[in-house]
Design an enzyme around this catalytic site. Sequence first.
Site, PDB file in Angstrom:
ATOM      1  CE  LYS A  96      -2.189  -2.493 -12.852  1.00  0.00           C
ATOM      2  NZ  LYS A  96      -3.545  -2.508 -13.218  1.00  0.00           N
ATOM      3  CB  THR A 132     -14.541   0.923  -8.352  1.00  0.00           C
ATOM      4  OG1 THR A 132     -14.079   0.332  -7.282  1.00  0.00           O
ATOM      5  CG2 THR A 132     -15.045  -0.462  -9.494  1.00  0.00           C
ATOM      6  CG  ASP A 169      -3.194  22.092 -13.954  1.00  0.00           C
ATOM      7  OD1 ASP A 169      -3.160  22.271 -12.758  1.00  0.00           O
ATOM      8  OD2 ASP A 169      -4.242  22.428 -14.837  1.00  0.00           O
ATOM      9  CG  MET A 187      -6.976  -2.332  -5.010  1.00  0.00           C
ATOM     10  SD  MET A 187      -6.833  -3.911  -4.058  1.00  0.00           S
ATOM     11  CE  MET A 187      -8.648  -4.415  -3.935  1.00  0.00           C
ATOM     12  CB  SER A 188      -7.638  -2.684 -11.826  1.00  0.00           C
ATOM     13  OG  SER A 188      -6.484  -2.418 -12.184  1.00  0.00           O
TER      14      SER A 188
END
Lengths: 689, 567
Positions: A394, A377, A306, A382-383
């Site tokens: 952003k 979310t 991974d 975006m937050s």
Amino acid sequence: MSHSKTASIMDARILVPALGDAFRKLDPRSLARNPVMFVVAVVSALTTILFLRDLATGGESLGFSFQIVLWLWFTVLFANFAEAVAEGRGKAQADSLRKTRTETQARLLANGDRARFKLVPGTSLKVGDVVIVEAGDIIPSDGEVIEGVASVNEAAITGESAPVIRESGGDRSAVTGGTQVLSDWIKVRITAAAGSTFIDRMISLVEGAERQKTPNEIALNILLAGMTLIFVLATATIPSFASYAGGYIPVIVLVALFVTLIPTTIGALLSAIGIAGMDRLVRFNVLAMSGRAVEAAGDVDTLLLDKTGTITLGNRQATEFRPIRGVGEQELADAAQLASLADETPEGRSIVVLAKEKYGIRARDMGSLHAAFVPFTAQSRMSGVDFDGSSIRKGAVDAVLKHIDETVTAGGNRVGGEAIRDIRSIADEIAKAGGTPLAVVRDGRLLGIVHLKDIVKGGIRERFAELRRMGIRTVMITGDNPMTAAAIAAEAGVDDFLAQATPENKLSLIREEQAKGKLVAMCGDGTNDAPALAQADVGVAMNTGTVAAREAGNMVDLDSDPTKLIEIVEIGKQLLMTRGALTTFSIANDIAKYFAIIPAMFLAFYPQLGALNIMGLETPQSAILSAIIFNALIIVALIPLSLKGVKYRAIGAGALLSRNLLVYGLGGIVVPFVGIKAIDIAITALGLV
Amino acid sequence: MTFNGWIQILVFCGIVVLLVKPLGGYMTRVFSGERTLLSPVLGPLERLLYGAAGTSERDEQHWTTYAAAMLFFNLAGFLLLYLLQRLQGSLPFNPAGMGAVGPELAFNTAVSFVTNTNWQNYGGESTMSYLTQMAGLTVQNFVSAATGIAIAVALIRGFARASAKTVGNFWVDMTRATLYVLLPLCIVLTLVYVYLGVPQTLGAYVDAATVEGARQTIALGPVASQLAIKMLGTNGGGFFNANSAHPFENPDAISNLIQMVSIFAIGAAMTNVFGRMVGNERQGWAILATMGVLFIAGVAVCYWAEATGNPLVHALGLEGGNMEGKETRFGIASSALFAAITTAASCGAVNAMHGSFTALGGLIPLINMELGEVIVGGVGAGFYGILLFVVLAIFVAGLMVGRTPEYLGKKIEAKEVKMAVLGILCLPAAMLIFTAIAVVLPTGVASIGTPGPHGFSEILYAYTSGAANNGSAFGGLTGNTPWYNITIGLAMLMGRFLIIIPALAIAGSLVMKKSVPASAGTFPTDGGLFVGLLTGVILIVGGLTFFPALAVGPIVEHLAMLLGQTF
């Protein structure tokens, strides 16, 4: 557990009980598992009877016969001792594990209501029962968290005292019986009945109780049995050859020749090597569910790794601010920092750090700004932050553009096509370099992009080069898009990558490789990894992972460190090499033993054969005795090597083989000449013959 | 040792090596069913034979079916040959009026020719009718050789094919080996031998008056044709009792060279067939190189021992090497070389008497056979024999590179190891057990020509030669007794079929396996390291098994000679 990790080979706590076990293992049922040593035990018993008969009837050279009989038994005991020492280290670990398996009381929930439980003994729990575990409680059995979040001390199984978080849903939902909840509470659905929990399995694994012979061990045993038969032929025909020449050879001498010729060295150490291999994994905090898996690890051709956590440092970090035309770097940095102040993700924190280090923007207090944090979310992707009627967001470039579209229809400022083109070209450039672009928008106005970069772990490139020299192909698995994946793959130096990986295409990649005849190793933790873990030849499940993943893999890494796959492969190779090296050594030893015993044996009627006594051994009796003493002592001398294993070096198969052939093949020819001569000098000086 | 002697040895080796590629390429095409130069002529004949036998080249067989077909065919051949000998008195082509061969001798001879051994407890010219020689012995010379080649090809397919079930068709492989490989080469060689002066006639023996006025019967017969297959098929059964030491069976140095080359030709080319079929000719060369190292070492010791001669004779003022039992027209180098070749290759034809060699000179033929006839070996047989050792060598060495062992992409696991061990075990079992019984049995000891360690060597050599399917004799031992006829017969059967069956089982197991692609972690089996390893394993396994027997035979004889005692 962490104490026993450092238990050295010469630890008296292991050696003393092993002495007793060496005698206990004389039980024929235990000896029968090992064909070579069983044969030695049988002929030792026979010669003992012959010796007793001679003792009663007053035969010749009783002292000599007695010593031979004694050393024959020592040969068997030394073999048992080697196995007991190997097992002893596991036993010490099992004991410390057992201490954690104390009787616990479980709070069994009747109908899921947290407040209504009845106290039952932990051992009475059945699969499917739901219990509540509160701070300070020991988790009664293996299970899955179905509600709540708690910090858990798993030192009992990992030896690591820092608590870990266990919560419902996601990939950190598995809890192990015997570990302790430190804070909060969790509701656990029991997944293992008493007696078959993870700790129970660990105990039986490290004790070697479940040890079955691996395929390669079986094949090697066949070879050793075949060699034994060949030497039965070689020695059993000698009396008739002697009788043709008018001579006679005592049975005890024939037995001595036979036992020294058959591959007792590897026969004695074979099971110790296998146990020690498993044990080395355990000391690496990896539990192999079968010896077969350890062997398979040595054969691995393809390693699926991974990206996140193995090749890169898990979290991406902001490395630069790229404003679009007409926007200053400072302005972009300021907006990005504001949007990230309350963002506790590693990415968010790295933006704040970068803004401070590069642009001197100090952290501000969210409260005094009257700012409200808008968390990330899955829908908005975006937050950001809202304050004083202003909003900063952003997020992924597409998400941000979509957000602008929505605000525009709501009557905001129009965004020029030029700005969009600009932002896309910066984003493409960053993606091509393997980074992640994060667009920043303030009140519907595009500002620019934060470059988040996957940081490739230091030294990982060298590890992959080493793997390549071992003949192992590395494939990076990532959910990133192909462009980003290619850039990171190139930087890390992996051979190939699988981008936009899903559980399905991971599984089909494994099947494709296996169809080409390759053995595949991988590690995983999530429930969606379970099919691939089960399909892989070596599937290492992370201890932090889900119950499904732990069930599907054939190894469990207690530290949940995916880079360990590389060490696991090395341990597998080491196990096989040790077997090969000691087999070669054992067979090569026979040359010297012939030169010691053959002239001694025939000297009475073919004195000319004295010319073959090239070691110049004192008397025929001292020659035979020296050979058999050497044969027994070499087992003890090689116990440390068989437990430690022959060192693996990634120098290519050809170079590795010539090195090992030189050490164990040529060494195996020379060492007994020196050893037998030395013993001959010693026993002559001591007057034993 | 002379410069001239070494030139002879090197010329021989050079010719054999030059023949490997062309012959290997041709045989590969034949066994892959591709068109060859001879297909227009032999193709129709081949299809006719398949039609008559009710088989087809597309009928591929599982290894068990393949083995059953081989066993059935060999049993039928044995019965036919046994009956021919027993009934020859009343059958045609018997101008010398030979009577029926006794039952034990007929058993021994039938087994001997079916197993490609050609141990001869009889003198050809005084026992066998022309019909028995041609329809019985010569036929078996062809088909026993073809059987060996077929088994080797089946085993090669085990490595070359992946994830398959079948290893070929025995009838097809046998037919092709005979029709395309053995027959055409034998026709050419027969003509060459006739040109060099070897008789080829069905006429009666000739009576001649010697210079001293005595009457002498000169035995003749279809010698050249039997000579051709005796060498090419590594059979070794001479038309005459003196075998290739007889002037009619080996007239001069040129015929001697041709005979030596034809012993090795097919066996050496088999390694190339292997290399081509598994897709890497270097793999074949590596195996041939191993054979070459062991062979040259043997020749060197044997030539040195014979050229040095006997110090006791030197003390009497006679200079030079050991010429006892050698033909002056061949000399020491060619006799030592021939002895090494014939025992390395499981041929058994001789141009000198091995029993008259010095102790160390005679030790080499013994060791060559005891190592399992894997130094080039019998046609086909040598190749599947050495592959058993390869399995063992790879198993131990493969572990030392830290992987479960694999050879040519095929994993070597319990089943292969088991079969290889069984195959390798059967030779010492036959050689040592029978020798151990014979040397203490009055009937066994009674046949010895020279008592002491030399007599021991005679018996050891007889069973070694039988079990290794070599057929050469040490001389001195009276082999035509019921005890030796039967026990050597059994040794020959063990040494043949108890190796073939495990070899086919390995083929059957390998053919089903997937092929693992090679990587940097795979031990390369086409280089010098592998050659060294394989040589070591063959020497150690063979050497350790026979060290005690050799010690009380040739080794003690040699040491005694140095101390002034001879036997």
